[in-house]
Design an enzyme around this catalytic site. Sequence first.
Site, mmCIF file in Angstrom:
data_model
loop_
_atom_site.group_PDB
_atom_site.id
_atom_site.type_symbol
_atom_site.label_atom_id
_atom_site.label_comp_id
_atom_site.label_asym_id
_atom_site.label_seq_id
_atom_site.Cartn_x
_atom_site.Cartn_y
_atom_site.Cartn_z
ATOM 1 N N SER A 33 -78.672 -4.634 14.740
ATOM 2 C CA SER A 33 -79.198 -4.933 16.840
ATOM 3 C C SER A 33 -80.557 -4.313 16.917
ATOM 4 O O SER A 33 -81.067 -3.760 15.300
ATOM 5 C CB SER A 33 -78.228 -3.559 17.663
ATOM 6 N N SER A 35 -81.557 -1.231 18.719
ATOM 7 C CA SER A 35 -81.664 -0.590 19.423
ATOM 8 C C SER A 35 -82.502 0.667 19.269
ATOM 9 O O SER A 35 -82.816 1.876 19.425
ATOM 10 C CB SER A 35 -79.629 0.231 19.708
ATOM 11 N N LYS A 89 -79.424 6.159 14.933
ATOM 12 C CA LYS A 89 -79.556 6.641 15.658
ATOM 13 C C LYS A 89 -80.742 8.050 15.932
ATOM 14 O O LYS A 89 -80.375 8.328 14.284
ATOM 15 C CB LYS A 89 -78.592 6.726 16.941
ATOM 16 N N SER A 179 -80.150 1.085 23.976
ATOM 17 C CA SER A 179 -79.029 1.562 23.155
ATOM 18 C C SER A 179 -77.887 2.161 23.255
ATOM 19 O O SER A 179 -77.420 3.033 24.870
ATOM 20 C CB SER A 179 -80.141 2.909 22.342
#
Length: 222
Positions: A33, A35, A89, A179
């Site tokens: 993705s 994010s 992250k 996100s």
Amino acid sequence: MGRWLIRYRYAIIFWLCFGVFRTSLADWNPIPSGSMRPTLLEGDVVLVNRVAYDLKLPLTDISLAKLDNPRRGDVVTFSSPKDGIRLIKRIVGIPGDTLEMRDEVLWVNGTPATYSNGQDIREPIAPGQTVPGIKVTERANNSQRTIQFMPTVRALRDFGPVTVPADSYFMLGDNRDNSDDSRYIGFVPRRLLIGHAHHILASAQILDHWMPRLGRFGAPIL
């Protein structure tokens, strides 16, 4: 069965050793993705050091020894405390930090991050569909990274102040308005950290005919 095991014993040993290596020492993680855009792109495959912080019993979250402490700015993989899905992250808050966000400006321990080098972009959100955005350099806690915002996308742009509990971390994606991070899933306990993502192993344009992005092969994750 016994003859089959003897015949393929070296292959079995190899795959067992490979499995232990990947689940306890090093791993790779595909990026599905956006994010973490612009730092990581869909189709990147990142290298993950599983022993950057803890030596764990293979296939478990049980720490056998603490090797180092995660730092603000580290890009990490972890299991979501919400549903167990593996995420990647950036750590923006470590135990004891007080965090808040005011109109997308990140504050850490009472000091706001600074933003510079703004650049207008078009961000893909679906095949053939883009939205306007801005890419900036964020400086906080003596470190910097490139992040981006998408003003027309609905997102949580204010929170806190909150204090990060002991043995927990606060995560944000570099693509701040797209996100699913600690603003939504909460603090991430240290035991759920998988490892430190440090380099891009390979990359392909999965949204555009799978062409390789050769310039991203081996690039460090900053």
